[in-house]
Design a protein around this motif. Structure first.
Motif, short mmCIF file in Angstrom:
data_model
loop_
_atom_site.label_atom_id
_atom_site.label_comp_id
_atom_site.label_asym_id
_atom_site.label_seq_id
_atom_site.Cartn_x
_atom_site.Cartn_y
_atom_site.Cartn_z
N GLU A 1 -10.75 -2.49 -4.13
CA GLU A 1 -11.10 -2.48 -2.71
C GLU A 1 -10.32 -3.56 -1.96
O GLU A 1 -9.82 -3.32 -0.86
CB GLU A 1 -12.60 -2.68 -2.56
CG GLU A 1 -13.10 -2.37 -1.16
CD GLU A 1 -14.62 -2.40 -1.10
OE1 GLU A 1 -15.14 -3.09 -0.22
OE2 GLU A 1 -15.25 -1.75 -1.96
N LEU A 2 -10.20 -4.73 -2.56
CA LEU A 2 -9.43 -5.82 -1.93
C LEU A 2 -7.96 -5.44 -1.79
O LEU A 2 -7.33 -5.73 -0.77
CB LEU A 2 -9.56 -7.11 -2.75
CG LEU A 2 -10.86 -7.87 -2.62
CD1 LEU A 2 -10.91 -9.04 -3.59
CD2 LEU A 2 -11.04 -8.36 -1.19
N LYS A 3 -7.42 -4.80 -2.80
CA LYS A 3 -6.02 -4.38 -2.77
C LYS A 3 -5.79 -3.38 -1.63
O LYS A 3 -4.84 -3.50 -0.86
CB LYS A 3 -5.64 -3.74 -4.12
CG LYS A 3 -4.19 -3.43 -4.27
CD LYS A 3 -3.91 -2.92 -5.69
CE LYS A 3 -2.45 -2.75 -5.96
NZ LYS A 3 -2.17 -2.31 -7.34
N LEU A 4 -6.70 -2.44 -1.48
CA LEU A 4 -6.57 -1.45 -0.41
C LEU A 4 -6.72 -2.09 0.97
O LEU A 4 -6.00 -1.73 1.91
CB LEU A 4 -7.60 -0.33 -0.60
CG LEU A 4 -7.42 0.52 -1.87
CD1 LEU A 4 -8.56 1.53 -1.99
CD2 LEU A 4 -6.08 1.22 -1.89
N GLN A 5 -7.61 -3.05 1.09
CA GLN A 5 -7.77 -3.76 2.36
C GLN A 5 -6.51 -4.57 2.69
O GLN A 5 -6.09 -4.64 3.85
CB GLN A 5 -9.00 -4.67 2.32
CG GLN A 5 -10.30 -3.91 2.35
CD GLN A 5 -11.51 -4.82 2.17
OE1 GLN A 5 -11.39 -6.02 1.95
NE2 GLN A 5 -12.69 -4.23 2.24
N ALA A 6 -5.91 -5.17 1.68
CA ALA A 6 -4.68 -5.95 1.89
C ALA A 6 -3.54 -5.04 2.34
O ALA A 6 -2.77 -5.38 3.25
CB ALA A 6 -4.30 -6.68 0.60
N ASP B 1 -3.86 -2.24 3.93
CA ASP B 1 -4.18 -1.85 5.30
C ASP B 1 -3.82 -2.98 6.28
O ASP B 1 -3.30 -2.73 7.37
CB ASP B 1 -5.66 -1.48 5.41
CG ASP B 1 -5.98 -0.84 6.74
OD1 ASP B 1 -5.31 0.15 7.10
OD2 ASP B 1 -6.89 -1.33 7.43
N ALA B 2 -4.07 -4.22 5.89
CA ALA B 2 -3.77 -5.36 6.76
C ALA B 2 -2.26 -5.54 6.97
O ALA B 2 -1.83 -6.03 8.02
CB ALA B 2 -4.37 -6.63 6.19
N SER C 1 -4.69 6.17 -4.40
CA SER C 1 -5.22 5.59 -3.16
C SER C 1 -4.31 4.45 -2.66
O SER C 1 -4.17 4.26 -1.45
CB SER C 1 -6.66 5.12 -3.33
OG SER C 1 -6.78 4.20 -4.38
N ASN D 1 -2.55 4.66 1.02
CA ASN D 1 -2.69 3.58 1.99
C ASN D 1 -1.33 3.01 2.38
O ASN D 1 -1.10 2.67 3.55
CB ASN D 1 -3.59 2.47 1.44
CG ASN D 1 -5.05 2.75 1.67
OD1 ASN D 1 -5.46 3.91 1.78
ND2 ASN D 1 -5.85 1.71 1.73
N SER E 1 0.20 2.94 6.14
CA SER E 1 0.65 1.68 6.74
C SER E 1 2.11 1.76 7.17
O SER E 1 2.49 1.22 8.21
CB SER E 1 0.43 0.51 5.78
OG SER E 1 -0.96 0.27 5.63
#
Length: 114
Positions: free
Chosen positions: A4-9, A11-12, A35, A39, A43
């Protein structure tokens, strides 16, 4: 969790519009995790960096229909052109469409790569 952290990173990263960001995202297209690849493609579209067009066009041949859909979405987002492509078409037809897209990009890339 880590995923989840990897996907959020990923996205950021779309908010950091630099060539080095595009390079990181391009490298993530090789990730085994679907995934992560999805992502990264999203991006890349958000960045609207035309340097990534060749790789996104290449991904249109991916075996995964969802990857192809995300890739054409990103290509359209970058170019602001409704590029014709049918992600769920038979392989032969998709190959013809990809060839047309490559030809179009070859003729128009100078407009985008200023």
């Amino acid at each position: 969790n880590n995923q989840e952290l990897k996907l959020q990173a990923i996205d950021a990263l779309k908010y950091i519009n630099e060539d080095s960001t595009a390079d990181v995202l391009l490298n993530l297209l090789k990730d085994k995790d679907r995934s992560v690849r999805l992502n990264a493609i999203s991006s890349l579209g958000y960045l609207k960096n035309p340097r990534v067009m060749d790789k996104l066009i290449e991904i249109l041949a991916d075996q995964d229909k969802i990857i192809r859909e995300k890739s054409i979405d990103a290509l359209r987002q970058i170019t602001q052109v409704m590029i014709e492509f049918t992600p769920d078409a038979p392989d032969d037809f998709r190959k013809l469409q990809i060839d047309k897209i490559k030809k179009w990009w070859g003729q128009n890339k100078n407009k985008y790569l200023k």
